[in-house]
Design a protein around this motif. Structure first.
Motif, mmCIF file in Angstrom:
data_model
loop_
_atom_site.group_PDB
_atom_site.id
_atom_site.type_symbol
_atom_site.label_atom_id
_atom_site.label_comp_id
_atom_site.label_asym_id
_atom_site.label_seq_id
_atom_site.Cartn_x
_atom_site.Cartn_y
_atom_site.Cartn_z
ATOM 1 N N GLY A 58 0.816 -1.220 0.000
ATOM 2 C CA GLY A 58 0.000 0.000 0.000
ATOM 3 C C GLY A 58 0.846 1.264 0.000
ATOM 4 N N LEU A 59 1.936 1.250 0.777
ATOM 5 C CA LEU A 59 2.846 2.403 0.807
ATOM 6 C C LEU A 59 3.531 2.587 -0.545
ATOM 7 C CD1 LEU A 59 4.525 1.926 4.315
ATOM 8 C CD2 LEU A 59 2.831 3.634 3.705
ATOM 9 N N MET A 60 3.936 1.479 -1.165
ATOM 10 C CA MET A 60 4.581 1.549 -2.483
ATOM 11 C C MET A 60 3.618 2.081 -3.537
ATOM 12 S SD MET A 60 7.811 0.269 -2.829
ATOM 13 C CE MET A 60 7.943 -0.660 -4.326
ATOM 14 N N ASP A 61 2.358 1.627 -3.487
ATOM 15 C CA ASP A 61 1.355 2.082 -4.457
ATOM 16 C C ASP A 61 1.044 3.566 -4.290
ATOM 17 O OD1 ASP A 61 1.254 -0.474 -5.385
ATOM 18 O OD2 ASP A 61 -0.630 -1.012 -4.379
ATOM 19 N N CYS A 62 1.104 4.040 -3.055
ATOM 20 C CA CYS A 62 0.774 5.437 -2.783
ATOM 21 C C CYS A 62 1.903 6.376 -3.199
ATOM 22 C CB CYS A 62 0.468 5.617 -1.290
ATOM 23 S SG CYS A 62 0.070 7.295 -0.837
ATOM 24 N N LEU A 63 3.136 6.025 -2.885
ATOM 25 C CA LEU A 63 4.255 6.956 -3.088
ATOM 26 C C LEU A 63 5.131 6.632 -4.300
ATOM 27 C CD1 LEU A 63 5.246 7.279 0.650
ATOM 28 C CD2 LEU A 63 4.310 9.088 -0.750
ATOM 29 N N TYR A 64 4.927 5.449 -4.921
ATOM 30 C CA TYR A 64 5.738 5.043 -6.073
ATOM 31 C C TYR A 64 7.242 5.112 -5.785
ATOM 32 C CZ TYR A 64 1.985 4.649 -9.493
ATOM 33 O OH TYR A 64 0.879 4.242 -10.188
ATOM 34 N N ALA A 65 7.629 4.712 -4.587
ATOM 35 C CA ALA A 65 9.043 4.710 -4.205
ATOM 36 C C ALA A 65 9.224 3.729 -3.059
ATOM 37 C CB ALA A 65 9.473 6.105 -3.778
ATOM 38 N N LYS A 66 10.474 3.477 -2.712
ATOM 39 C CA LYS A 66 10.739 2.580 -1.584
ATOM 40 C C LYS A 66 10.309 3.277 -0.302
ATOM 41 C CE LYS A 66 14.144 -0.064 0.844
ATOM 42 N NZ LYS A 66 15.498 -0.121 1.330
ATOM 43 N N CYS A 67 9.577 2.555 0.551
ATOM 44 C CA CYS A 67 9.112 3.109 1.820
ATOM 45 C C CYS A 67 9.584 2.232 2.971
ATOM 46 C CB CYS A 67 7.586 3.178 1.856
ATOM 47 S SG CYS A 67 6.941 4.248 0.595
ATOM 48 N N VAL A 68 9.987 2.884 4.052
ATOM 49 C CA VAL A 68 10.406 2.168 5.249
ATOM 50 C C VAL A 68 9.395 2.484 6.340
ATOM 51 C CG1 VAL A 68 12.259 1.823 6.929
ATOM 52 C CG2 VAL A 68 12.818 2.431 4.569
ATOM 53 N N PRO A 69 8.485 1.544 6.666
ATOM 54 C CA PRO A 69 7.551 1.796 7.767
ATOM 55 C C PRO A 69 8.287 1.770 9.107
ATOM 56 C CG PRO A 69 7.025 -0.263 6.645
ATOM 57 C CD PRO A 69 8.257 0.270 6.023
ATOM 58 N N CYS A 70 8.003 2.764 9.959
ATOM 59 C CA CYS A 70 8.664 2.860 11.266
ATOM 60 C C CYS A 70 7.624 2.822 12.372
ATOM 61 C CB CYS A 70 9.437 4.173 11.378
ATOM 62 S SG CYS A 70 10.625 4.410 10.086
ATOM 63 N N VAL A 71 7.978 2.201 13.479
ATOM 64 C CA VAL A 71 7.087 2.099 14.636
ATOM 65 C C VAL A 71 7.874 2.463 15.886
ATOM 66 C CG1 VAL A 71 5.750 0.484 16.027
ATOM 67 C CG2 VAL A 71 5.629 0.345 13.583
ATOM 68 N N THR A 72 7.299 3.322 16.720
ATOM 69 C CA THR A 72 7.965 3.686 17.974
ATOM 70 C C THR A 72 7.588 2.675 19.065
ATOM 71 O OG1 THR A 72 6.143 5.120 18.621
ATOM 72 C CG2 THR A 72 7.946 6.145 17.423
ATOM 73 N N ASP A 73 8.343 2.689 20.149
ATOM 74 C CA ASP A 73 8.060 1.796 21.279
ATOM 75 C C ASP A 73 6.687 2.086 21.881
ATOM 76 O OD1 ASP A 73 10.456 0.561 20.996
ATOM 77 O OD2 ASP A 73 11.491 1.695 22.569
ATOM 78 N N CYS A 74 6.274 3.366 21.837
ATOM 79 C CA CYS A 74 4.968 3.757 22.397
ATOM 80 C C CYS A 74 3.816 3.086 21.648
ATOM 81 C CB CYS A 74 4.788 5.264 22.322
ATOM 82 S SG CYS A 74 5.930 6.136 23.367
ATOM 83 N N VAL A 75 3.932 3.044 20.317
ATOM 84 C CA VAL A 75 2.870 2.433 19.492
ATOM 85 C C VAL A 75 2.785 0.939 19.797
ATOM 86 C CG1 VAL A 75 2.162 1.922 17.121
ATOM 87 C CG2 VAL A 75 3.030 4.181 17.688
ATOM 88 N N VAL A 76 3.920 0.285 19.908
ATOM 89 C CA VAL A 76 3.933 -1.150 20.227
ATOM 90 C C VAL A 76 3.355 -1.370 21.625
ATOM 91 C CG1 VAL A 76 5.408 -3.175 20.554
ATOM 92 C CG2 VAL A 76 5.880 -1.596 18.694
ATOM 93 N N GLY A 77 3.714 -0.492 22.568
ATOM 94 C CA GLY A 77 3.174 -0.572 23.933
ATOM 95 C C GLY A 77 1.668 -0.396 23.958
ATOM 96 N N GLU A 78 1.166 0.529 23.125
ATOM 97 C CA GLU A 78 -0.287 0.755 23.026
ATOM 98 C C GLU A 78 -0.983 -0.483 22.479
ATOM 99 O OE1 GLU A 78 -1.965 4.059 20.708
ATOM 100 O OE2 GLU A 78 -1.524 5.334 22.424
ATOM 101 N N PHE A 103 -5.937 -7.477 19.189
ATOM 102 C CA PHE A 103 -5.011 -6.858 18.242
ATOM 103 C C PHE A 103 -3.701 -7.637 18.133
ATOM 104 C CE2 PHE A 103 -7.877 -3.703 19.949
ATOM 105 C CZ PHE A 103 -8.371 -3.116 18.797
ATOM 106 N N ASN A 104 -3.786 -8.953 18.309
ATOM 107 C CA ASN A 104 -2.598 -9.809 18.197
ATOM 108 C C ASN A 104 -2.020 -9.812 16.786
ATOM 109 O OD1 ASN A 104 -2.132 -10.598 20.771
ATOM 110 N ND2 ASN A 104 -3.004 -12.656 20.574
ATOM 111 N N VAL A 105 -2.896 -9.726 15.779
ATOM 112 C CA VAL A 105 -2.442 -9.727 14.375
ATOM 113 C C VAL A 105 -1.595 -8.489 14.114
ATOM 114 C CG1 VAL A 105 -3.179 -9.747 11.959
ATOM 115 C CG2 VAL A 105 -4.493 -11.006 13.659
ATOM 116 N N ALA A 106 -2.082 -7.339 14.602
ATOM 117 C CA ALA A 106 -1.347 -6.082 14.427
ATOM 118 C C ALA A 106 -0.003 -6.137 15.143
ATOM 119 C CB ALA A 106 -2.177 -4.918 14.961
ATOM 120 N N LEU A 107 -0.001 -6.723 16.329
ATOM 121 C CA LEU A 107 1.225 -6.832 17.121
ATOM 122 C C LEU A 107 2.238 -7.743 16.430
ATOM 123 C CD1 LEU A 107 2.144 -5.642 19.806
ATOM 124 C CD2 LEU A 107 1.442 -7.756 20.902
ATOM 125 N N ARG A 108 1.729 -8.834 15.856
ATOM 126 C CA ARG A 108 2.610 -9.758 15.140
ATOM 127 C C ARG A 108 3.199 -9.078 13.897
ATOM 128 N NH1 ARG A 108 -0.549 -14.298 13.501
ATOM 129 N NH2 ARG A 108 -1.514 -14.125 15.555
#
Length: 199
Positions: free
Chosen positions: A90-110, A118-123
């Motif tokens: 989805g990121l590649m289709d939107c920006l037509y370039a290489k994308c690096v998804p980033c996640v902070t520790d806070c988001v993982v903690g949430e 939300f086990n699927v999201a966590l995995r």
């Protein structure tokens, strides 16, 4: 009958020492008058203007370029799973370039706090292709964490579907926002991107 012509004799009046006199003890002295402050309309109004980052050139962010680093929020991850969108594709289709998804520790903690639903999201967040950004601050409130990170470093695109977070990020110049519409990713405030809505 005429008026009484006698005048008051001031010399015979009892003289009083002024309450500011140096002979009176400090506790009994009257405080000195403070100079009158100008009214609010006459005061010079000071406005705190945020300093523009060196990354911005005529409000165009020069630090944004492929590979794009996309900061993902909790609800963005959940909505992409609900809408059955592969985040990397989805990121590649939107920006037509290489994308690096980033996640902070806070988001993982949430996500961990949200429970088994939300086990699927966590995995998905523990995938090697997603870059994990460590947090130094206290607490696990992801919105504040993302806003702080984006104000310090202008090299990120923020992926979120949260209205309040969007409103806060719009106040920061030069930070594009990615969100989900019609089962695909679209980007706001980045006109040269493919997924940007046409005005």
């Amino acid at each position: 009958m005429g008026k009484d012509q006698r005048t008051r004799k001031y010399a015979t009046m009892k003289r009083m020492i002024s309450l500011r006199d140096s002979r009176i003890k400090k506790e009994n002295r009257k405080p000195a008058k403070k100079p009158a402050q100008p009214k609010e309309d006459q005061r010079i109004k000071k406005h705190e203007v945020p300093k523009y980052s060196s990354a911005l050139f005529f409000k165009y962010n020069t630090q944004l370029g492929p590979p794009f680093y996309v900061l993902l929020d909790t609800n963005f991850i959940n909505f992409s799973i609900k809408n059955k969108i592969d985040i990397f594709q989805g990121l590649m289709d939107c920006l037509y370039a290489k994308c690096v998804p980033c996640v902070t520790d806070c988001v993982v903690g949430e996500l961990e706090k949200l429970g088994r639903k939300f086990n699927v999201a966590l995995r998905l967040m523990k995938d090697e292709r997603i870059e994990r950004l460590p947090c130094i601050h206290k607490g696990t409130y992801a919105d504040d964490c993302l806003v702080d990170r984006v104000t310090q470093h202008k090299c990120y695109i923020v992926g979120t579907c949260d209205r309040d977070l969007k409103r806060r990020i719009r106040k920061i110049p030069g930070v594009p926002i990615m969100f989900i519409t019609k089962r695909r990713f679209t980007i706001e405030r980045m006109p040269d991107a493919f997924g940007a809505p046409k005005v």
